[in-house]
Design an enzyme around this catalytic site. Structure first.
Site, PDB file in Angstrom:
ATOM      1  N   LYS A   1       0.822  -1.211   0.000  1.00 49.86           N
ATOM      2  CA  LYS A   1       0.000   0.000   0.000  1.00 49.86           C
ATOM      3  C   LYS A   1       0.850   1.252   0.000  1.00 49.86           C
ATOM      4  CE  LYS A   1      -4.433  -1.533   1.773  1.00 49.86           C
ATOM      5  NZ  LYS A   1      -5.532  -1.228   2.704  1.00 49.86           N
TER       6      LYS A   1
ATOM      7  N   LYS B   1      -7.064 -11.409  -7.538  1.00 49.90           N
ATOM      8  CA  LYS B   1      -8.273 -11.526  -6.737  1.00 49.90           C
ATOM      9  C   LYS B   1      -9.302 -10.474  -7.187  1.00 49.90           C
ATOM     10  CE  LYS B   1      -9.231 -10.837  -1.892  1.00 49.90           C
ATOM     11  NZ  LYS B   1      -8.727 -10.767  -0.514  1.00 49.90           N
TER      12      LYS B   1
ATOM     13  N   LYS C   1     -12.648  -4.637  -5.254  1.00 46.75           N
ATOM     14  CA  LYS C   1     -13.666  -3.607  -5.395  1.00 46.75           C
ATOM     15  C   LYS C   1     -13.142  -2.362  -6.114  1.00 46.75           C
ATOM     16  CE  LYS C   1     -13.026  -3.155  -0.396  1.00 46.75           C
ATOM     17  NZ  LYS C   1     -13.638  -3.542   0.855  1.00 46.75           N
TER      18      LYS C   1
END
Ligand code: TRP
Length: 330
Positions: A114, A196, A199
Site C-alpha cells: 500500500k 483476486k 472492489k
C-alpha cells in the site's frame, strides 16, 4: 452449557461489496452464526488509512450494514457495528502500539504494497493499521478470525503482540487464530483472472448492488482463453476455472456436474449461463438491501444496538489493560 467460541471479523467500507466478498467471506459468516458468538464490524477507521471521499465513506458504511443483513446475517444473533462508534478500539490501539516494534510493522507485506500504491500519502495510520486490527480482535477476546490469505500475517502479528503483553503482565488476551473456512471460494477478477476480485477494479468485479444487465455484460466480457472446452484447470485456464468456481458457488452444483453440463457447449453459452446464475443469486440480496436502506430508522437502531453490545464487552478488556499498564482508575 459450553461457552461458544467467539469470532471477530470486519470489512472496510472502502468500496462497494463485491461477489468476491460475498462468496469468500460473508456467506461463511452466515453459516457460522448459529455455532459461534460472532461480532462483525464495519471498519471505517481502517478505511481512512488511505484517502476517502467523506460522503462516499458514510454512504458505503450504511450500505454495508444493510448488505450484511440482506445476505442473511441476523442482527440479533450477531453483534454488527461500526468501528468508530466504539471508542475502545482507538484506545486499545494506542496501548498496543506501545508494545509493537517499528521493525515488526515495517515487515508487513500489505504496508509495503500500500505504501507503494499511495506513495504520496504514506501516513502513520497506514503504518500502524495492523495495531488497530489487533485491538479489534483482542478487545473481544476472539478465538477465531475469519480472514483471507492476505490478512493472515496481520493475525499472526496480533498473536505476537498479545503474547508479549500477556508475558509482560499476566494473561490478559485470548490468542486468536486465523480461520480460513473450507467453504470459502476464492473469486478472481473477471478481467484479469490472475488477480483476486477487487472492489477497486469496476470491470473485473461484480458488485452486490449491480443491476442484472450490468452483471450480464460483465460476464459476457469475462476474459477466457482461445480453447473452447469448459474445463477446470487453474494453471492453463484461469478465466474458465474462475467462472466454473463462481457457477458452482452460485448454484450449489459440483465441478463435475458443471463440467458435464457444458461439455458440448462453447463459451458463448457458458458465460451468459454463469451471468444468469449470479443474477439470480444476488437479486434477493440487492432487493432486500435496497428495502433496508430506505428504512434509515431501522438501520440506525441496529448499529446503535450493535455499538452498545460491543462497547460493553470492549470495556471489560480495556479496563483490565489500563489497570495492568499502570493507569490510575477513573
Ligand atoms: N484488515 C482487514 C482487511 O482489509 C479488515 C479488518 C480490520 C479485519 N480489522 C479486522 C479483519 C479484524 C478481521 C479482524 O480485510
Amino acid at each position: 452449557m459450553e461457552q461458544k467460541k467467539r469470532i471477530f471479523s470486519g470489512i472496510q467500507p472502502s468500496g462497494d461489496l463485491t461477489l468476491g466478498s460475498y462468496m469468500g467471506a460473508i456467506r461463511n459468516w452466515v453459516a457460522l452464526q448459529e455455532e459461534y458468538d460472532c461480532l462483525y464490524c464495519i471498519v471505517d477507521m481502517h478505511a481512512i488509512t488511505v484517502r476517502q471521499v467523506p460522503a462516499d465513506l458514510r454512504r458505503r458504511s450504511l450500505e454495508q450494514l444493510a448488505q450484511y443483513i440482506a445476505c442473511g446475517l441476523d442482527p440479533e444473533k450477531n453483534i454488527m457495528f461500526i468501528q468508530s462508534h466504539v471508542p475502545q478500539h482507538a484506545e486499545l490501539a494506542w496501548v498496543l502500539g506501545c508494545y509493537t516494534q517499528f521493525g515488526e510493522l515495517s515487515r508487513m507485506t500489505q504496508f509495503k504494497q500500500k505504501s507503494q500504491q499511495h506513495a504520496d500519502n504514506i501516513t502513520a495510520g497506514l503504518f500502524t493499521y495492523p495495531v488497530l486490527m489487533a485491538a479489534d480482535i483482542l478487545l473481544y477476546q476472539a478465538d477465531l478470525v475469519p480472514v483471507g490469505e492476505d490478512q493472515k500475517q496481520h493475525v499472526e502479528l496480533c498473536r505476537d503482540i498479545a503474547t508479549r503483553f500477556n508475558f509482560s503482565f499476566s494473561d490478559t488476551f485470548t490468542l486468536p487464530e486465523p480461520f480460513i473456512p473450507k467453504l470459502g471460494a476464492r473469486i478472481m477478477s473477471l478481467g484479469n483472472p490472475e488477480n483476486k476480485m477487487s472492489k477497486s477494479d469496476p470491470d473485473g468485479c461484480v458488485y452486490l448492488m449491480d443491476k442484472p444487465e450490468d452483471i450480464m455484460r460483465k460476464f459476457k466480457r469475462a476474459v477466457t482463453d482461445c480453447e473452447t472446452a469448459v474445463r477446470f484447470d487453474r494453471e492453463n485456464k484461469p478465466g474458465i476455472s474462475n467462472l466454473l468456481t463462481i457457477y458452482c458457488a452460485a448454484t450449489g452444483k459440483t465441478l463435475e456436474d458443471a463440467e458435464a453440463e457444458f461439455k458440448d457447449q462453447g463459451y458463448g453459452v457458458f458465460k451468459p449461463a454463469v451471468g444468469e446464475a449470479v443474477v439470480e443469486l444476488v437479486r434477493p440480496i440487492r432487493e432486500e438491501a435496497a428495502r433496508l436502506l430506505s428504512d434509515k430508522a431501522y438501520l440506525e437502531s441496529i448499529y446503535k444496538q450493535g455499538a452498545e453490545r460491543a462497547s460493553a464487552l470492549a470495556n471489560k478488556t480495556l479496563r483490565k489493560v489500563y489497570k495492568k499498564v499502570g493507569f490510575v482508575a477513573r
